[in-house]
Design an enzyme around this catalytic site. Structure first.
Site, PDB file in Angstrom:
ATOM      1  CD  GLU A  14      -0.393   0.984   3.628  1.00  0.00           C
ATOM      2  OE1 GLU A  14      -0.951   2.124   3.142  1.00  0.00           O
ATOM      3  OE2 GLU A  14      -0.309   0.812   4.700  1.00  0.00           O
ATOM      4  CE  LYS A 145      -3.008   3.209  10.537  1.00  0.00           C
ATOM      5  NZ  LYS A 145      -3.032   2.102   9.531  1.00  0.00           N
TER       6      LYS A 145
HETATM    7  N1  PSU Z   1       0.144   1.234   8.004  1.00  0.00           N
HETATM    8  C1  PSU Z   1       1.025   1.972   8.767  1.00  0.00           C
HETATM    9  N2  PSU Z   1       0.969   3.415   8.324  1.00  0.00           N
HETATM   10  C2  PSU Z   1      -0.291   4.066   7.726  1.00  0.00           C
HETATM   11  C3  PSU Z   1      -1.162   2.797   7.272  1.00  0.00           C
HETATM   12  C4  PSU Z   1      -1.002   1.622   7.480  1.00  0.00           C
HETATM   13  O1  PSU Z   1       2.165   1.557   9.247  1.00  0.00           O
HETATM   14  O2  PSU Z   1      -0.514   5.056   7.524  1.00  0.00           O
HETATM   15  C5  PSU Z   1      -2.420   3.317   6.542  1.00  0.00           C
HETATM   16  C6  PSU Z   1      -2.854   2.544   5.744  1.00  0.00           C
HETATM   17  O3  PSU Z   1      -3.180   2.860   4.255  1.00  0.00           O
HETATM   18  C7  PSU Z   1      -4.363   1.970   6.144  1.00  0.00           C
HETATM   19  C8  PSU Z   1      -4.713   3.354   6.688  1.00  0.00           C
HETATM   20  O4  PSU Z   1      -5.206   1.399   5.097  1.00  0.00           O
HETATM   21  O5  PSU Z   1      -3.756   3.918   7.282  1.00  0.00           O
HETATM   22  C9  PSU Z   1      -5.970   3.374   7.417  1.00  0.00           C
HETATM   23  O6  PSU Z   1      -6.670   4.892   7.309  1.00  0.00           O
HETATM   24  P1  PSU Z   1      -7.984   5.151   7.828  1.00  0.00           P
HETATM   25  O7  PSU Z   1      -8.280   4.782   9.284  1.00  0.00           O
HETATM   26  O8  PSU Z   1      -8.274   6.323   7.571  1.00  0.00           O
HETATM   27  O9  PSU Z   1      -8.840   4.147   7.009  1.00  0.00           O
END
Ligand code: PSU
Ligand code: MN
Length: 287
Positions: A14, A145
Site C-alpha cells: 500500500e 493500529k
Molecule cells: N500502516 C502503517 N501506516 C499507515 C497505514 C498503514 O504503518 O499510515 C495506513 C493504511 O493505508 C491504512 C490506513 O489503510 O492507514 C487507514 O486509514 P483510515 O483509518 O483512515 O482508514
C-alpha cells in the site's frame, strides 16, 4: 489499470503509508527497504498507487520518489478510488484500495504496517475492514493500529469471517506494541503452515490476516504507549480532528511525542512484514 509485471511471486504494497503515514524522508526509506526485503525473499514488490488518475500496480523508482515528495497527495481509499481516476489525482492507496486493486491484478499477498479498523469514537470505521470482508487476499501486518478500538476491531473481523493467524505469536499485536491481550484464531510457527492455512481459506472469499509483533528491539511497552496515546487522543479531540484525517494526524502526533521513536518502530515492522509477505509470495508461486 497499469500492471508493471505479471511475475507470479508479487507482493502488493500500500502507499498511503508513504504519502500519509510517515514523515519525509523516512517514507521513501520505508518504501525502499520494504522492496529490498521482498526481493531478498525472491519475490517481486508491486507498490500500488494512483498516478495522475491511473491505478498502478508496481511503480518505478522515479515515480516512487515523486510520490514520496508530492506536495499534496490524495489519500485514496475505496470511496474515492473511482473519483481519483476520473479526476486524475495522484495519491497513496490505503489498505482498502490496495487490496481491491491488487486482487483485480491477480496478486494474492500484500504487506502493510497496521490495518485500519474501528476508531475509538465507535462511529468511524475504516474502509479497510469491509474491503477485507469481500477480498480474498493474504494480508501480512502487525495487527490494527493502536490508535483504534482494538477489541471492537477484532470483533468486527470475527463477525465478517476474516481469520487472524498469529505468526509465532498467540496474541494480536497492537502495531507499536507486541501484545494486546486479544487472541488470534490460530498460531503457526513457519511459512509452510501459513501456506497450508491460506490454501484452505482462499476459496472463502474473505481476506486472511497474518499478524506478527513489531521486532522486539523496537516495540513499545504497553504502559509507555498508553501514556503517549492518551495525550495524542485528547489533543485530537480538542483539535476536532475527524474522518480520514484522524489516522495520519494521530500517527504524526505520536511521532512528535515519542521523539521519532514510533517512526523507527513503524519502519522496522513494515520491513519485517514485507519480508514475511515476500517469503509467502515466493512459496505460493512455486505451487
Ligand atoms: N500502516 C502503517 N501506516 C499507515 C497505514 C498503514 O504503518 O499510515 C495506513 C493504511 O493505508 C491504512 C490506513 O489503510 O492507514 C487507514 O486509514 P483510515 O483509518 O483512515 O482508514
Ligand atoms: Mn474513516
Amino acid at each position: 489499470m497499469r500492471i508493471r509485471t505479471l511475475e507470479p511471486a508479487r507482493v502488493a504494497l500500500e502507499s498511503a503509508v508513504i504519502t500519509h503515514g510517515l514523515p519525509r524522508p523516512q517514507n521513501l526509506e520505508a518504501a525502499r527497504q520494504m522492496q529490498t526485503a521482498i526481493r531478498a525473499a525472491d519475490a517481486v514488490p508491486a507498490i500500488v498507487a494512483v498516478l495522475s488518475g491511473t491505478p498502478c500496480i508496481g511503480i518505478s523508482d522515479d515515480e516512487l520518489v515523486e510520490l514520496a515528495n508530492h506536495p499534496a497527495p490524495s489519500k485514496i481509499a475505496l470511496h474515492n478510488l473511482s473519483l481519483a481516476c476520473a479526476m486524475r489525482w495522484t495519491g497513496g492507496t490505503t489498505v482498502s484500495a490496495t487490496a481491491y486493486l491488487a486482487h483485480r491484478a491477480g496478486i494474492q499477498v500484500m504487506a502493510t504496517g497496521g490495518i485500519g479498523g474501528v476508531h475509538r469514537d465507535g462511529r468511524d470505521i475504516s474502509s479497510d475492514l469491509p474491503t477485507l470482508a469481500r477480498t480474498p487476499i493474504l494480508v501480512v501486518c502487525s495487527g490494527a493500529k493502536v490508535i483504534l478500538d482494538l477489541p471492537a476491531t477484532r470483533e468486527w473481523l470475527e463477525t465478517h469471517g476474516i481469520p487472524i493467524v498469529g505468526y509465532q505469536t498467540d496474541e494480536l499485536p497492537g502495531f507499536y506494541v507486541a501484545r494486546t491481550g486479544l487472541r488470534v484464531d490460530a498460531t503457526v510457527e513457519d511459512v509452510d503452515a501459513l501456506i497450508a492455512l491460506w490454501e484452505a481459506h482462499q476459496a472463502m472469499g474473505t481476506a486472511m490476516l497474518v499478524v506478527q509483533p513489531p521486532p522486539a528491539a523496537h516495540a513499545f511497552s504497553e504502559p509507555e504507549m498508553r501514556a503517549l496515546l492518551e495525550q495524542a487522543l485528547h489533543e485530537a479531540e480538542q483539535a476536532g480532528i475527524r474522518g480520514s484525517a484522524t489516522t495520519p494526524w494521530l500517527l504524526a502526533r505520536l511521532a512528535q511525542l515519542s521523539g521519532g521513536r514510533t517512526v523507527q518502530t513503524n519502519l522496522a515492522l513494515l520491513c519485517a512484514n514485507a519480508s514475511l509477505a515476500g517469503q509467502l509470495a515466493a512459496r505460493l508461486s512455486t505451487r
